[in-house]
Design an enzyme around this catalytic site. Structure first.
Site, short mmCIF file in Angstrom:
data_model
loop_
_atom_site.label_atom_id
_atom_site.label_comp_id
_atom_site.label_asym_id
_atom_site.label_seq_id
_atom_site.Cartn_x
_atom_site.Cartn_y
_atom_site.Cartn_z
N ALA A 11 -4.48 1.22 -11.01
CA ALA A 11 -5.88 1.34 -11.42
C ALA A 11 -6.51 0.01 -11.80
CB ALA A 11 -5.98 2.31 -12.59
N ARG A 16 -6.95 -11.63 -12.01
CA ARG A 16 -6.48 -12.97 -11.66
C ARG A 16 -6.55 -13.23 -10.15
NH1 ARG A 16 -1.08 -11.97 -15.06
NH2 ARG A 16 -1.83 -9.84 -14.84
N GLN A 74 -8.01 7.00 -13.70
CA GLN A 74 -8.07 6.37 -15.02
C GLN A 74 -9.42 5.66 -15.07
OE1 GLN A 74 -5.80 2.78 -15.64
NE2 GLN A 74 -5.50 3.16 -17.82
N GLY A 79 -5.03 -0.04 -20.17
CA GLY A 79 -3.65 -0.53 -20.25
C GLY A 79 -2.67 0.35 -19.48
N GLY A 141 6.16 -9.90 -19.13
CA GLY A 141 6.63 -9.47 -20.43
C GLY A 141 8.08 -9.92 -20.59
N ASN A 171 10.55 -8.29 -17.96
CA ASN A 171 10.40 -6.88 -17.60
C ASN A 171 9.76 -6.81 -16.22
OD1 ASN A 171 9.58 -4.16 -17.44
ND2 ASN A 171 7.74 -4.56 -18.68
N ASN A 229 0.03 -11.16 -8.92
CA ASN A 229 -1.11 -11.19 -9.83
C ASN A 229 -2.14 -12.22 -9.42
OD1 ASN A 229 -0.16 -9.20 -11.87
ND2 ASN A 229 1.52 -10.66 -12.01
N LYS A 353 -10.58 -7.72 29.88
CA LYS A 353 -10.97 -6.66 28.92
C LYS A 353 -11.06 -5.36 29.68
CE LYS A 353 -14.61 -4.72 28.17
NZ LYS A 353 -16.00 -4.30 28.12
N TYR A 389 -22.02 -6.31 32.92
CA TYR A 389 -23.03 -5.97 31.93
C TYR A 389 -24.39 -6.43 32.42
CZ TYR A 389 -25.09 -5.79 27.20
OH TYR A 389 -25.87 -5.51 26.12
C1 UD1 Z 1 3.05 -5.72 -16.50
C2 UD1 Z 1 3.87 -5.49 -17.78
C3 UD1 Z 1 4.80 -6.68 -17.99
C4 UD1 Z 1 5.67 -6.90 -16.76
C5 UD1 Z 1 4.83 -7.00 -15.48
C6 UD1 Z 1 5.73 -6.97 -14.28
C7 UD1 Z 1 2.38 -4.23 -19.23
C8 UD1 Z 1 1.49 -4.25 -20.41
N1 UD1 Z 1 2.97 -5.37 -18.89
O1 UD1 Z 1 2.25 -6.87 -16.74
O2 UD1 Z 1 5.63 -6.45 -19.12
O3 UD1 Z 1 6.45 -8.07 -16.94
O4 UD1 Z 1 3.92 -5.90 -15.38
O5 UD1 Z 1 5.02 -7.13 -13.08
O6 UD1 Z 1 2.59 -3.18 -18.66
N2 UD1 Z 1 -2.73 -0.83 -14.32
C9 UD1 Z 1 -3.36 0.39 -14.40
N3 UD1 Z 1 -4.20 0.63 -15.44
C10 UD1 Z 1 -4.42 -0.27 -16.43
C11 UD1 Z 1 -3.76 -1.52 -16.34
C12 UD1 Z 1 -2.91 -1.77 -15.28
O7 UD1 Z 1 -3.20 1.24 -13.53
O8 UD1 Z 1 -5.17 0.03 -17.36
C13 UD1 Z 1 -1.85 -1.10 -13.16
C14 UD1 Z 1 -2.26 -2.30 -12.33
O9 UD1 Z 1 -3.12 -1.90 -11.29
C15 UD1 Z 1 -0.93 -2.82 -11.82
C16 UD1 Z 1 0.07 -2.38 -12.87
O10 UD1 Z 1 -0.57 -1.39 -13.66
O11 UD1 Z 1 -0.59 -2.23 -10.58
C17 UD1 Z 1 0.50 -3.55 -13.76
O12 UD1 Z 1 -0.67 -4.10 -14.36
P1 UD1 Z 1 -0.88 -5.66 -14.51
O13 UD1 Z 1 -2.19 -5.89 -15.14
O14 UD1 Z 1 -0.57 -6.35 -13.25
O15 UD1 Z 1 0.25 -5.97 -15.59
P2 UD1 Z 1 1.03 -7.34 -15.77
O16 UD1 Z 1 0.19 -8.27 -16.56
O17 UD1 Z 1 1.53 -7.80 -14.48
MG MG Z 2 1.17 -7.32 -12.55
#
Ligand code: UD1
Ligand code: MG
Length: 462
Positions: A11, A16, A74, A79, A141, A171, A229, A353, A389
């Site tokens: 979502a 970035r 969402q 988050g 993370g 993570n 990202n 073509k 043509y």
């Molecule tokens: C996230 C993790 C981080 C991990 C990393 C790995 C969190 C808070 N952090 O960070 O620990 O190391 O992934 O790649 O989870 N998304 C939603 N709704 C939201 C926010 C995000 O659906 O409200 C989706 C995004 O589209 C994406 C995924 O969740 O596909 C991860 O979101 P992103 O913002 O990329 O998190 P990271 O900063 O990469």
């Molecule tokens: Mg990510």
């Protein structure tokens, strides 16, 4: 072992990326990022497959097809924890395990996910996540552990202290969880952090606080769990994928003279003993047969090449078929709807073509063949143009077997040339020509003796 559910998070906007399009529809190896995750998820045959969408939801749905997916909206991206929570309704009463995948982590394999589930069950954990050690962990993370290596939690980069930022274990954003525990724990999340978001990784801390078991699975090859990202990360992943695909084809018996500049998309197939030169792009659903030679600088989208085809240097091919032993190029452009028979030759600066060219026919120089059917063993002379043509409509040209079209001829469609027709050099053909006939335009050739010298003298005086 209970049922398996999968939730894919897609979502987010992907700020970035600095893009007008949602991040997960950006293309990797010719397919949207999310398509990879979807495919891998489907291979696990989950009972429920939910994709959480929000930013650019319609674009995301369109890019990935609606097939057997439950889309969860969402509305506000509060988050990753909140995103998972949005699918709570769909999992109401579901007591099995849930895998949570990220739409922006495309290269995760089915095997890794099976390993994750296995480990999750063996440890009797409520939550298990994939971790990896990265030389450059910035942006991810970090996994917090005590001196004995016991897990303490996950801290996001933006909330991490300088010391925590030194930690290299990250993570991967891929989790297996018991559904009941998960949706219950999500209620306990807070958004008191740097981003004001409900973080999914905080569920780790919640579980540990409640004395529950949280497992980790370490990915030995961190390239598999990298997230996209930024554009730079996308480019690096493109490279990883390219290397993986190229290695696969070399192992299958294909020679790549310069793998660095060979770009083969996911769905392409190539037969053994084919030799591919530098700067070749094989895209879409391109199929290349056995023992083909692609000299270099070829850009092929949805091309179907049979065996022993030779593409000489620099060709562009789209949506076309080429039969055994045909030779194309150098510098040829085969556009959609082109079908070349066995042993056809298409040479320099020839454009086709919607052209069907029969076995053994040749068009070797400077020619446009549009909306045309050519029989067998015909020869199309240099500079021939099918005038398809008239500014309003397109018309077809039909050329029979063993036809000789002299250089610099124009065939004004709609027009048909029967078998064994002979078109004299520089003829404009406007009417159908019966089999075996010669066609030429009445034009007299005049000669003025000594003309050049006279002209030169005149020019010098002036
Ligand atoms: C996230 C993790 C981080 C991990 C990393 C790995 C969190 C808070 N952090 O960070 O620990 O190391 O992934 O790649 O989870 N998304 C939603 N709704 C939201 C926010 C995000 O659906 O409200 C989706 C995004 O589209 C994406 C995924 O969740 O596909 C991860 O979101 P992103 O913002 O990329 O998190 P990271 O900063 O990469
Ligand atoms: Mg990510």
């Amino acid at each position: 072992m209970g049922d398996l559910g999968v939730i894919i998070l897609a979502a987010g906007e992907g700020k970035r990326m600095k893009s007008g399009r949602p991040k997960v529809v950006h293309s990797l190896g010719g397919k949207p990022l999310l398509a990879y995750v979807l495919e891998t998820a489907r291979r696990l045959k989950p009972k429920k497959l939910a994709v959480v969408v929000g930013h650019g939801a319609e674009k995301v749905k369109k890019a990935c097809g609606e097939d057997a997916i439950t889309w969860v909206l969402q509305e506000k991206q509060l988050g990753t924890g909140h995103a998972v929570g949005c699918s709570g309704k769909i999992f109401a009463g579901f007591s099995g395990e849930v895998l949570i995948l990220s739409g922006d982590v495309p290269l995760i394999s089915k095997e890794r996910l099976l390993g994750l589930l296995r480990c999750h069950r063996e440890q009797n954990a409520v939550l298990t996540f994939v971790s990896a050690s990265l030389a450059e962990p910035a942006g991810y993370g970090r996994v917090l552990r005590d001196g004995k290596g016991n897990l303490l939690g996950i801290v996001e980069e933006r909330d991490a202290s300088e010391k925590e930022k030194q930690i290299r274990e990250i993570n991967a954003g891929i989790y297996a969880a018991s559904a009941r525990f998960l949706f219950d724990a999500l209620k306990g999340l807070s958004n008191r952090n740097q981003q004001g978001e409900y973080y999914l990784p905080d569920v780790v801390g919640i579980a540990l606080k409640n004395g529950r078991t949280v497992g980790t699975v370490h990915a030995e090859d961190p390239r598999e769990i990298l997230g996209v990202n930024t554009r730079e990360e996308l480019a690096m992943m493109e490279k990883t994928l390219q290397e993986r695909i190229n290695r696969k084809w070399m192992a299958a018996g294909v020679t790549l003279k310069d793998p660095e500049t060979t770009y083969i998309e996911e769905e392409v197939t190539i037969g053994r003993d084919t030799v591919i030169g530098p700067n070749t792009h094989l895209l879409g659903k391109t199929v290349v047969g056995e023992r083909c030679r692609i000299d270099g600088s070829a850009y092929i989208t949805n091309g179907r090449l049979a065996d022993d085809v030779h593409l000489r240097f620099s060709v562009v091919l789209s949506d076309c078929r080429i039969a055994d032993g045909a030779i194309v190029g150098p510098f040829a452009h085969l556009r959609p709807g082109t079908s070349l028979g066995r042993a056809v030759h298409i040479g320099n600066f020839v454009e086709t073509k919607e052209a069907t060219v029969g076995e053994g026919s040749k068009a070797n120089h400077l020619t446009y063949l549009g909306d045309v059917t050519i029989g067998r063993e015909s020869n199309i002379g240099a500079g021939t143009i099918t005038c398809n043509y008239d500014g309003f409509e397109k018309y077809r040209t039909a050329i029979g077997d063993r036809v000789q079209v002299g250089s610099d001829s124009t065939l004004v469609a709609p027009v048909r040339l029967g078998d064994d027709v002979y078109v004299a050099t520089a003829t404009t053909v406007r009417h159908d020509i019966p089999a075996g006939a010669l066609v030429y335009n009445e034009r007299s050739e005049k000669v003025k003796k000594g003309w050049t010298e006279e002209k030169r003298k005149k020019m010098k005086k002036g």
